[in-house]
Motif scaffolding. Structure first.
Motif, mmCIF file in Angstrom:
data_model
loop_
_atom_site.group_PDB
_atom_site.id
_atom_site.type_symbol
_atom_site.label_atom_id
_atom_site.label_comp_id
_atom_site.label_asym_id
_atom_site.label_seq_id
_atom_site.Cartn_x
_atom_site.Cartn_y
_atom_site.Cartn_z
ATOM 1 N N GLY A 255 0.771 -1.180 -0.002
ATOM 2 C CA GLY A 255 -0.011 -0.240 0.061
ATOM 3 C C GLY A 255 0.997 1.242 0.057
ATOM 4 N N SER A 256 0.593 2.254 0.834
ATOM 5 C CA SER A 256 1.473 3.512 0.938
ATOM 6 C C SER A 256 0.948 4.052 2.359
ATOM 7 C CB SER A 256 0.889 4.172 -0.122
ATOM 8 O OG SER A 256 1.584 5.703 0.179
ATOM 9 N N ASN A 257 2.015 4.853 2.822
ATOM 10 C CA ASN A 257 1.745 5.498 4.048
ATOM 11 C C ASN A 257 0.840 6.733 3.757
ATOM 12 O OD1 ASN A 257 3.579 7.395 2.461
ATOM 13 N ND2 ASN A 257 4.274 8.301 4.501
ATOM 14 N N ALA B 150 -2.077 6.221 3.072
ATOM 15 C CA ALA B 150 -3.498 5.864 3.803
ATOM 16 C C ALA B 150 -3.448 6.345 5.240
ATOM 17 C CB ALA B 150 -3.443 4.356 3.807
ATOM 18 N N LYS C 210 -5.199 3.612 -1.695
ATOM 19 C CA LYS C 210 -4.297 2.852 -0.681
ATOM 20 C C LYS C 210 -5.088 2.434 0.394
ATOM 21 C CE LYS C 210 -0.601 2.205 -3.357
ATOM 22 N NZ LYS C 210 -0.708 0.878 -4.197
ATOM 23 N N ALA D 48 -5.846 -1.260 2.351
ATOM 24 C CA ALA D 48 -5.849 -1.455 4.062
ATOM 25 C C ALA D 48 -7.036 -2.100 4.415
ATOM 26 C CB ALA D 48 -5.453 -0.325 4.616
ATOM 27 N N ASN E 219 -0.628 -6.036 5.043
ATOM 28 C CA ASN E 219 -0.466 -4.854 3.894
ATOM 29 C C ASN E 219 0.770 -4.125 4.414
ATOM 30 O OD1 ASN E 219 -1.117 -2.809 1.865
ATOM 31 N ND2 ASN E 219 -2.021 -1.580 3.567
ATOM 32 N N GLN F 57 2.965 -0.461 4.105
ATOM 33 C CA GLN F 57 2.752 0.943 3.633
ATOM 34 C C GLN F 57 3.925 1.748 3.622
ATOM 35 O OE1 GLN F 57 -1.791 1.585 5.334
ATOM 36 N NE2 GLN F 57 -0.328 2.143 6.542
ATOM 37 N N SER G 287 -1.500 -3.153 8.841
ATOM 38 C CA SER G 287 -1.074 -2.583 7.818
ATOM 39 C C SER G 287 0.003 -2.076 8.641
ATOM 40 C CB SER G 287 -1.879 -1.283 7.330
ATOM 41 O OG SER G 287 -2.890 -1.870 6.477
ATOM 42 N N THR H 121 3.413 0.336 8.425
ATOM 43 C CA THR H 121 3.880 1.414 7.876
ATOM 44 C C THR H 121 5.510 1.495 8.011
ATOM 45 O OG1 THR H 121 2.055 2.752 8.338
ATOM 46 C CG2 THR H 121 3.878 4.000 7.919
ATOM 47 N N ASP I 101 7.839 4.494 6.632
ATOM 48 C CA ASP I 101 8.105 5.671 6.217
ATOM 49 C C ASP I 101 9.175 6.745 6.842
ATOM 50 O OD1 ASP I 101 6.659 6.341 8.358
ATOM 51 O OD2 ASP I 101 5.144 7.446 7.142
#
Length: 244
Positions: free
Chosen positions: A141-143, A145, A160, A164, A183, A185, A235, A237, A239
């Motif tokens: 996914g991606s942060n 979100a 995204k 999640a 997931n 992120q 999920s 993360t 980042d």
């Protein structure tokens, strides 16, 4: 833990470059036979496949557009035909097209939804019946979100966040078979997708650097291990603290 995936078969959707290629390389290093898809970069795909096999691994490159559910199903079928089983599914394919909510073109919106949401659903839908019990599914996914932070990211963030949410439901659906669904992120990671805004975003990251594809691949490697069998519906993360 090296070679823990010996005898396992993995399919990585969107695996010819960037984070996807790093995931393919890591799973192969850990012993898995890896099929991966590419949409528009056959040269990259062949280079990656050859590099893995030169190191004694096994890889299969499959052309498939993740906007097309039939092509996703075909990639699953080709993986099964070549290797006879499926233990790990990683859904990395995704696109980012930025634009403010009053500027983004509807055709761009539709393609992001087709790949980033419908494509993820189609991958889980077509692969899940063939996954071995105790198998692993990981989506990328991606942060955004969690924290958007920049103008022009509304549609991408929506797609995204949907992934999640999908992962939570899929984790419950597949829990009776001990299949985990998680997931990852990533935040800003050094790939060709992020090259245009490295200098803009790097000062905002508490760790003061961009992520590296191998770091995301390392998190995938953990989630598909036996020791991660109690982690599902999560999920995670990565980042550098950007979304704190």
């Amino acid at each position: 833990m090296e070679r823990e995936q010996q005898g396992k078969v993995a399919l990585v959707l969107g695996g010819s470059r960037g984070i996807g290629a790093a995931i393919v390389e890591r799973l192969a290093t850990d012993g898995a036979q890896v099929a991966f898809t590419y949409a528009s970069s056959p040269e990259n795909a062949e280079t990656l496949r050859a590099a893995i096999e030169a190191k004694g691994g096994t890889a299969l490159a499959v052309r498939a557009d993740s906007a097309d559910a039939d092509q996703i199903k075909a990639a699953v079928d080709q993986t099964l035909a070549r290797f006879g089983r499926l233990d790990i599914l990683v859904v990395n394919a995704g696109i980012l097209q930025r634009g403010r909510i009053d500027e983004v073109r509807l055709e761009d919106f539709d393609r992001m939804v087709a790949i980033n949401i419908r494509g993820v659903f189609a991958a889980l839908h077509h692969a899940a019946p063939h996954l071995s019990d105790g198998g692993r599914i990981v989506t990328i996914g991606s942060n955004v979100a969690v924290r958007i932070g920049f103008s022009g990211s509304s549609t991408y963030a929506m797609t995204k966040a949907a992934v999640a949410a999908l992962v939570k439901g899929a984790a419950i659906d597949l829990a009776p078979r001990a299949i985990t669904v998680n997931n990852i992120q990533p935040g800003p990671t050094l790939t060709d997708m992020t090259s245009d805004y490295v200098e803009m975003v790097r000062p905002l990251i508490p760790l003061a650097r961009m992520g590296e594809p191998r770091e995301i691949a390392g998190l995938v490697a953990y989630l598909v291990r036996e020791e991660a069998g109690f982690v599902t519906g999560a999920s995670l993360t990565a980042d550098g603290g950007l979304s704190l």
